[in-house]
Design a protein around this motif. Structure first.
Motif, mmCIF file in Angstrom:
data_model
loop_
_atom_site.group_PDB
_atom_site.id
_atom_site.type_symbol
_atom_site.label_atom_id
_atom_site.label_comp_id
_atom_site.label_asym_id
_atom_site.label_seq_id
_atom_site.Cartn_x
_atom_site.Cartn_y
_atom_site.Cartn_z
ATOM 1 N N LYS A 98 0.851 -1.189 0.000
ATOM 2 C CA LYS A 98 0.000 0.000 0.000
ATOM 3 C C LYS A 98 0.886 1.238 0.000
ATOM 4 N N ALA A 99 0.496 2.251 -0.810
ATOM 5 C CA ALA A 99 1.188 3.534 -0.854
ATOM 6 C C ALA A 99 0.152 4.634 -0.666
ATOM 7 N N MET A 100 0.532 5.677 0.087
ATOM 8 C CA MET A 100 -0.395 6.768 0.395
ATOM 9 C C MET A 100 0.062 8.048 -0.284
ATOM 10 N N LEU A 101 -0.862 8.724 -0.979
ATOM 11 C CA LEU A 101 -0.572 9.954 -1.700
ATOM 12 C C LEU A 101 -0.153 11.046 -0.720
ATOM 13 N N ARG A 102 1.007 11.684 -0.995
ATOM 14 C CA ARG A 102 1.498 12.765 -0.148
ATOM 15 C C ARG A 102 1.560 14.090 -0.887
ATOM 16 N N LYS A 103 2.076 14.091 -2.101
ATOM 17 C CA LYS A 103 2.148 15.306 -2.910
ATOM 18 C C LYS A 103 1.558 14.975 -4.266
ATOM 19 N N SER A 104 0.483 15.664 -4.583
ATOM 20 C CA SER A 104 -0.197 15.398 -5.839
ATOM 21 C C SER A 104 0.629 15.948 -6.994
ATOM 22 N N THR A 125 9.437 5.271 -0.391
ATOM 23 C CA THR A 125 8.952 6.377 -1.208
ATOM 24 C C THR A 125 8.684 5.875 -2.618
ATOM 25 N N LEU A 126 7.613 6.403 -3.231
ATOM 26 C CA LEU A 126 7.288 6.129 -4.627
ATOM 27 C C LEU A 126 7.115 7.475 -5.322
ATOM 28 N N ILE A 127 7.833 7.663 -6.422
ATOM 29 C CA ILE A 127 7.718 8.893 -7.211
ATOM 30 C C ILE A 127 7.550 8.506 -8.672
ATOM 31 N N TYR A 128 6.562 9.146 -9.328
ATOM 32 C CA TYR A 128 6.341 8.940 -10.755
ATOM 33 C C TYR A 128 6.648 10.243 -11.476
ATOM 34 N N ASP A 129 7.497 10.181 -12.490
ATOM 35 C CA ASP A 129 7.851 11.349 -13.294
ATOM 36 C C ASP A 129 7.037 11.304 -14.579
ATOM 37 N N ALA A 145 9.492 14.238 4.039
ATOM 38 C CA ALA A 145 8.387 15.093 3.607
ATOM 39 C C ALA A 145 8.869 16.338 2.880
ATOM 40 N N GLU A 146 10.014 16.900 3.266
ATOM 41 C CA GLU A 146 10.523 18.113 2.614
ATOM 42 C C GLU A 146 11.101 17.813 1.239
ATOM 43 N N ASN A 147 11.780 16.687 1.090
ATOM 44 C CA ASN A 147 12.412 16.326 -0.178
ATOM 45 C C ASN A 147 12.272 14.819 -0.402
ATOM 46 N N PRO A 148 11.144 14.382 -0.963
ATOM 47 C CA PRO A 148 10.947 12.941 -1.162
ATOM 48 C C PRO A 148 11.981 12.311 -2.091
#
Length: 191
Positions: A98-104, A125-129, A145-148
């Motif tokens: 499970k991953a929770m949205l933090r920055k849209s 952390t999961l980031i999609y470019d 939280a400041e720099n994922p």
């Protein structure tokens, strides 16, 4: 008197037919006033954009393939049916995560959890470019939280001094697990 009523009735019918025929032949495109007003705004009129789709709002949804990760070559990410701020990652060696949205729109925190298979998953952390269609997942490093994106920067480990005393052992921190994959494009059928 009857004659006057008949003549007036005929006159009224003639006026009505002339009025109806005049209304049917009027064309706004041939009207010089409408044409002059339209000419002022012709270059400034834009078409309305299409409404955003579910994939536009949540671009992380989809299937991914990786050439570098042998243990998780294919992943799929779907949204939770009840809470749209939660995404489910299928295809990881640890199981369904499970991953929770933090920055849209596409930065997610993966909380520490136990999967249905009984595997422990460390925080990540999961980031999609969206520009490169690249998905990056890091498990084993805390979410910043400041720099994922800091989770994906390699950290130099300090030199370890070996001590011959068996009583003093440092707890071993697990190595972070990384995944990088590209989104598989959707093929559309054309008739």
């Amino acid at each position: 008197m009857k004659k006057t009523i008949v003549i007036m009735g005929g006159f009224v019918l003639t006026l009505l037919s002339v009025t109806v025929s005049a209304q049917q032949t009027w064309d706004a495109k041939k009207n010089p006033t409408v044409d002059s007003i339209s000419a002022l705004y012709r270059d400034k009129i834009l078409t309305a954009p299409a409404p955003p789709t579910r994939e536009d709002v949540f671009p992380v949804i989809g299937k991914y393939e990786s050439a570098t990760n042998v243990d998780a070559a294919l992943l799929s990410i779907t949204l939770d049916e009840v809470n749209k701020g939660i995404a489910w990652i299928d295809g990881l060696p640890q199981g369904r995560v499970k991953a929770m949205l933090r920055k849209s729109p596409a930065t997610y925190k993966i909380p520490a959890q136990k999967t249905a298979e009984g595997n422990d998953v460390a925080e990540g952390t999961l980031i999609y470019d969206k520009l490169t269609n690249t998905l990056s997942i890091c498990l084993g490093k805390e979410y910043n939280a400041e720099n994922p994106a800091a989770a994906f920067v390699p950290v130099e480990e300090p030199a370890v001094v070996t001590v011959k005393n068996a009583k003093s052992k440092k707890p071993v921190t697990p190595k972070a697990w990384m995944y990088t994959g590209t989104k598989m494009s959707k093929e559309t059928a054309m008739n």
